[in-house]
Enzyme design. Sequence first.
Site, PDB file in Angstrom:
ATOM      1  N   HIS A  56       0.850  -1.202   0.000  1.00 35.69           N
ATOM      2  CA  HIS A  56       0.000   0.000   0.000  1.00 35.69           C
ATOM      3  C   HIS A  56       0.882   1.247   0.000  1.00 35.69           C
ATOM      4  O   HIS A  56       2.095   1.156   0.151  1.00 35.69           O
ATOM      5  CB  HIS A  56      -1.006  -0.004   1.160  1.00 35.69           C
ATOM      6  N   HIS A  58       1.382   3.914   1.907  1.00 33.49           N
ATOM      7  CA  HIS A  58       1.929   4.675   3.046  1.00 33.49           C
ATOM      8  C   HIS A  58       3.453   4.750   2.995  1.00 33.49           C
ATOM      9  O   HIS A  58       4.130   3.781   2.639  1.00 33.49           O
ATOM     10  CB  HIS A  58       1.478   4.049   4.371  1.00 33.49           C
ATOM     11  N   ASP A  60       5.766   4.700   5.168  1.00 34.03           N
ATOM     12  CA  ASP A  60       6.587   3.737   5.916  1.00 34.03           C
ATOM     13  C   ASP A  60       6.592   2.346   5.267  1.00 34.03           C
ATOM     14  O   ASP A  60       7.159   1.405   5.821  1.00 34.03           O
ATOM     15  CB  ASP A  60       6.156   3.669   7.392  1.00 34.03           C
ATOM     16  N   HIS A  61       5.988   2.236   4.091  1.00 32.57           N
ATOM     17  CA  HIS A  61       6.048   0.985   3.316  1.00 32.57           C
ATOM     18  C   HIS A  61       6.716   1.166   1.952  1.00 32.57           C
ATOM     19  O   HIS A  61       7.104   0.188   1.322  1.00 32.57           O
ATOM     20  CB  HIS A  61       4.645   0.383   3.160  1.00 32.57           C
ATOM     21  N   HIS A 114      -7.623  -0.416   5.681  1.00 27.14           N
ATOM     22  CA  HIS A 114      -6.549   0.452   6.210  1.00 27.14           C
ATOM     23  C   HIS A 114      -6.298   1.565   5.193  1.00 27.14           C
ATOM     24  O   HIS A 114      -6.315   2.747   5.519  1.00 27.14           O
ATOM     25  CB  HIS A 114      -5.308  -0.398   6.452  1.00 27.14           C
ATOM     26  N   ASP A 133      -0.358  -4.039   6.727  1.00 28.26           N
ATOM     27  CA  ASP A 133      -1.133  -3.339   7.747  1.00 28.26           C
ATOM     28  C   ASP A 133      -2.615  -3.732   7.737  1.00 28.26           C
ATOM     29  O   ASP A 133      -3.469  -2.977   8.210  1.00 28.26           O
ATOM     30  CB  ASP A 133      -0.991  -1.817   7.576  1.00 28.26           C
ATOM     31  N   HIS A 171       4.180  -4.489  11.224  1.00 26.73           N
ATOM     32  CA  HIS A 171       4.653  -3.791  12.425  1.00 26.73           C
ATOM     33  C   HIS A 171       4.768  -4.729  13.622  1.00 26.73           C
ATOM     34  O   HIS A 171       4.011  -5.691  13.747  1.00 26.73           O
ATOM     35  CB  HIS A 171       3.685  -2.656  12.809  1.00 26.73           C
TER      36      HIS A 171
HETATM   37 ZN   LIG Z   1      -0.068   1.700   6.498  1.00 26.63          ZN
END
Ligand SMILES: [Zn+2]
Length: 255
Positions: A56, A58, A60-61, A114, A133, A171
């Site tokens: 996805h 985001h 942090d990915h 998400h 996530d 995570h």
């Molecule tokens: Zn995420």
Amino acid sequence: MASEIRLFPCLSDNFGCLIHDPATGATASIDAPEAKPIIAALEKEGWKLTDILVTHHHHDHVGGVAELKQKYNCRVIAPNDKKAAIANVDLRVKEGDTVKVGGLQARVLETPGHTLDHISYMFDSEHALFAADTIFSIGCGRVIEGNHAMMWNSLLKLRALPDDTRVYCGHEYTLANIKFALTIEPDNAALKARAEQAANQRKAGQATVPTLMGEEKRANVFLRADVPAVAASVGMSGKPAAEVFGEIRERKNRS
Ligand SMILES: [Zn+2]
């Protein structure tokens, strides 16, 4: 030859993850939170990155995608999102598509909630799910772009996978998730056993991931919104499971 999987920390609480096919030498990174620890993990094994499987959009990915693509000239596979928020993509995939990493094969599962673009990768022969996530051990992602019913349906799709599926998530949130889950299901024996196991894993400096889908079915309260005792414990007996799930998710947000 069986695949090899390596899990390691990235950023503050993300996981980096590599899956390697010894037969062909192909190696995929599941997402790319940041380049440095992924490069270090590759060099430690002597593996060359051939693919990045993005789940996805985001940051942090995907924060490490550009640097890894430049260094390894690897193929970047990403969700077929309408906004195309993810850059440097070579192949966009959707529900039912098959992704090859050398001789390994993953099925693409759309798991929105998400984010709207979130996908998960299921390597059936390896009994390995990379769900980022959508599902965490004893938890699930925040419902940021979708709605509760959408997220519940995504979790049902994952819950239908075999019990021996190894669940890799994005995570290390397990201890906080367990603390919350015990407020809903204080007498769930599987959850209490998982609490003890996870505490020991963290004390030993180990990741609590992967976990098994069969264990998550028994202990992860977010997969259990259709269990009558769970609905009762949040005062929603007889209510649709998606609504019970929504109440549990809201309580977690406030916890
Ligand atoms: Zn995420």
